[in-house]
Design a protein around this motif. Structure first.
Motif, PDB file in Angstrom:
ATOM      1  N   ASP A 191      36.129 -25.469  11.145  1.00 24.92           N
ATOM      2  CA  ASP A 191      35.875 -24.536  11.069  1.00 24.92           C
ATOM      3  C   ASP A 191      36.833 -23.472  11.534  1.00 24.92           C
ATOM      4  O   ASP A 191      36.897 -22.256  11.970  1.00 24.92           O
ATOM      5  N   MET A 192      37.733 -23.881  11.558  1.00 23.32           N
ATOM      6  CA  MET A 192      39.460 -22.475  10.979  1.00 23.32           C
ATOM      7  C   MET A 192      39.989 -22.852  10.257  1.00 23.32           C
ATOM      8  O   MET A 192      40.474 -24.443   9.706  1.00 23.32           O
ATOM      9  N   HIS A 193      40.596 -22.155   9.516  1.00 18.81           N
ATOM     10  CA  HIS A 193      42.110 -22.579   8.620  1.00 18.81           C
ATOM     11  C   HIS A 193      42.838 -21.912   9.408  1.00 18.81           C
ATOM     12  O   HIS A 193      43.276 -20.521   9.594  1.00 18.81           O
ATOM     13  N   VAL A 194      44.696 -22.334   9.462  1.00 15.21           N
ATOM     14  CA  VAL A 194      46.241 -21.859   9.309  1.00 15.21           C
ATOM     15  C   VAL A 194      46.965 -22.242   8.394  1.00 15.21           C
ATOM     16  O   VAL A 194      46.996 -23.176   7.751  1.00 15.21           O
ATOM     17  N   ASN A 195      46.579 -20.932   7.521  1.00 15.32           N
ATOM     18  CA  ASN A 195      48.147 -21.016   6.330  1.00 15.32           C
ATOM     19  C   ASN A 195      48.951 -20.649   6.900  1.00 15.32           C
ATOM     20  O   ASN A 195      49.327 -19.566   7.702  1.00 15.32           O
ATOM     21  N   ILE A 196      49.846 -20.098   4.883  1.00 15.57           N
ATOM     22  CA  ILE A 196      50.731 -19.991   5.278  1.00 15.57           C
ATOM     23  C   ILE A 196      50.901 -18.136   4.067  1.00 15.57           C
ATOM     24  O   ILE A 196      50.111 -19.242   2.751  1.00 15.57           O
ATOM     25  N   VAL A 197      50.627 -17.657   4.170  1.00 16.39           N
ATOM     26  CA  VAL A 197      50.867 -16.902   3.126  1.00 16.39           C
ATOM     27  C   VAL A 197      51.678 -15.570   2.511  1.00 16.39           C
ATOM     28  O   VAL A 197      53.019 -15.538   3.696  1.00 16.39           O
ATOM     29  N   THR A 198      52.109 -15.824   1.381  1.00 19.66           N
ATOM     30  CA  THR A 198      53.439 -15.240   0.916  1.00 19.66           C
ATOM     31  C   THR A 198      53.094 -13.629  -0.278  1.00 19.66           C
ATOM     32  O   THR A 198      52.427 -14.090  -1.147  1.00 19.66           O
ATOM     33  N   PHE A 199      53.974 -13.306  -0.017  1.00 15.20           N
ATOM     34  CA  PHE A 199      53.883 -12.221  -0.993  1.00 15.20           C
ATOM     35  C   PHE A 199      55.161 -11.619  -1.242  1.00 15.20           C
ATOM     36  O   PHE A 199      56.018 -11.874  -0.426  1.00 15.20           O
ATOM     37  N   ARG A 200      54.983 -11.948  -2.914  1.00 11.32           N
ATOM     38  CA  ARG A 200      56.655 -11.384  -3.450  1.00 11.32           C
ATOM     39  C   ARG A 200      57.298  -9.771  -3.286  1.00 11.32           C
ATOM     40  O   ARG A 200      56.038  -9.367  -2.473  1.00 11.32           O
ATOM     41  N   PRO A 201      58.460  -9.118  -3.141  1.00 11.48           N
ATOM     42  CA  PRO A 201      58.576  -8.142  -3.275  1.00 11.48           C
ATOM     43  C   PRO A 201      57.745  -7.307  -4.257  1.00 11.48           C
ATOM     44  O   PRO A 201      57.162  -7.655  -4.878  1.00 11.48           O
ATOM     45  N   GLY A 202      56.986  -5.938  -3.668  1.00  8.36           N
ATOM     46  CA  GLY A 202      56.239  -4.922  -4.510  1.00  8.36           C
ATOM     47  C   GLY A 202      54.764  -5.523  -4.356  1.00  8.36           C
ATOM     48  O   GLY A 202      54.286  -5.147  -4.871  1.00  8.36           O
ATOM     49  N   ALA A 203      54.065  -6.980  -3.362  1.00  8.15           N
ATOM     50  CA  ALA A 203      52.963  -7.313  -4.018  1.00  8.15           C
ATOM     51  C   ALA A 203      52.401  -6.334  -2.887  1.00  8.15           C
ATOM     52  O   ALA A 203      52.616  -6.255  -1.950  1.00  8.15           O
ATOM     53  N   SER A 204      50.748  -6.689  -2.566  1.00  7.36           N
ATOM     54  CA  SER A 204      50.006  -5.949  -2.301  1.00  7.36           C
ATOM     55  C   SER A 204      48.714  -6.406  -2.102  1.00  7.36           C
ATOM     56  O   SER A 204      47.873  -7.780  -2.806  1.00  7.36           O
ATOM     57  N   ILE A 205      47.650  -6.705  -0.572  1.00  5.08           N
ATOM     58  CA  ILE A 205      46.304  -6.419  -1.118  1.00  5.08           C
ATOM     59  C   ILE A 205      45.788  -5.257  -1.100  1.00  5.08           C
ATOM     60  O   ILE A 205      46.353  -4.553  -0.595  1.00  5.08           O
ATOM     61  N   PRO A 206      45.033  -5.415  -2.447  1.00  4.71           N
ATOM     62  CA  PRO A 206      45.501  -3.975  -3.208  1.00  4.71           C
ATOM     63  C   PRO A 206      44.018  -3.299  -2.195  1.00  4.71           C
ATOM     64  O   PRO A 206      43.504  -2.473  -3.651  1.00  4.71           O
TER      65      PRO A 206
END
Length: 284
Positions: A191-206
């Protein structure tokens, strides 16, 4: 398999009397930002049955704000730890090590934890934790009251390392926005997630994500600018963001290196339509 990248710098200490008091800390009706610079020694707590351990309490269930979880940044001195770490029989937990080394005994099996190690602890798990090394060890401890569902069994305890898991790229991003998932999204036992999120330089949540899940977001590496509700805020390694349900959110990772964060969210359950009461006999 990927190798473990660096993790957030150690916090603590106290700014000098010559420092400006105004910074990036903010608490609004929709989100909070706790910058690394305010995580000083004078805001730490102690916990029952934990030896030689300091705690930065980053979030806790708070009526009218984020209500599902608590997140601690723990620092354990050499020789410290606990033989009785969890006092709530209905609490589940996740441990994510970000500095030093720890010895975890989980249901009778010993595990050596290092930066990037991840442990899931279901309700009722029998575990102890010690720093048997010569340097302080730091880890995140995310706690949540497990939401039982008749006919669905408890998820089992497990220990993994980030390097054992290949990040999954978001569709259409060619891996520029990727998530390291320690639990399958299809496993409704969790009932929960604990993740690691990674963005490369210049990436976005658009786009402005607007959803029912609450978030705890601790920046492990790099920096970015985050859109939170109506505001743009700059964040960097060591900062913590606390987002209530339906807070609009987006981000842009400007570089020069990767931007990574540890992300909590509540999942896979109906929203409560009335206040939930604790089962009889559960420790408070």
């Amino acid at each position: 398999m990927n190798t473990s990248p660096p993790y957030n710098p150690r916090c603590g200490g106290l700014p000098p009397q010559t420092a400006l008091m105004t910074g990036r800390a903010v608490f609004t009706e929709a989100y909070a930002v706790i910058p690394k610079g305010v995580m000083s020694d004078i805001v730490t707590s102690r916990l029952p049955f934990w030896d030689e351990t300091s705690v930065w309490m980053l979030s806790r269930p708070l009526s009218g704000f984020s209500e599902t979880f608590a997140q601690y940044l723990m620092e354990v001195a050499p020789g410290g730890g606990s033989e009785r770490p969890e006092l709530d029989a209905e609490a589940e937990g996740v441990l994510v090590v970000v500095g030093g080394n720890l010895s975890l005994v989980l249901d009778g099996q010993a595990h050596e934890l290092r930066p990037g190690s991840y442990a899931y602890l279901p309700p009722g798990a029998n575990w102890t934790l010690r720093n048997c090394g010569s340097e302080p060890a730091r880890f995140h401890w995310v706690r949540k009251a497990y939401e039982r569902v008749p006919g669905i069994e408890l998820p089992p305890a497990f220990v993994r390392h980030e390097s054992e898991i290949d990040p999954v790229g978001m569709a259409g991003t060619d891996g520029a926005w990727a998530t390291t998932r320690f639990v399958s999204p299809d496993d409704v036992r969790h009932d929960m997630h604990v993740n690691i999120v990674t963005f490369r330089p210049g990436a976005s949540i658009p786009f402005e994500e607007t959803h029912v899940m609450e978030h705890g977001l601790f920046v492990l590496e790099g920096k970015a600018v985050y859109k939170l509700n109506r505001d743009w805020v700059e964040v960097e390694a060591g900062d913590f963001l606390w987002l209530r349900a339906f807070c609009p959110q987006a981000c842009y990772a400007g570089g020069p290196g990767p931007f990574r964060y540890l992300l909590y969210k509540d999942v896979n359950r109906h929203p409560a339509l009335a206040p939930r009461s604790k089962p009889c006999g559960v420790a408070r």
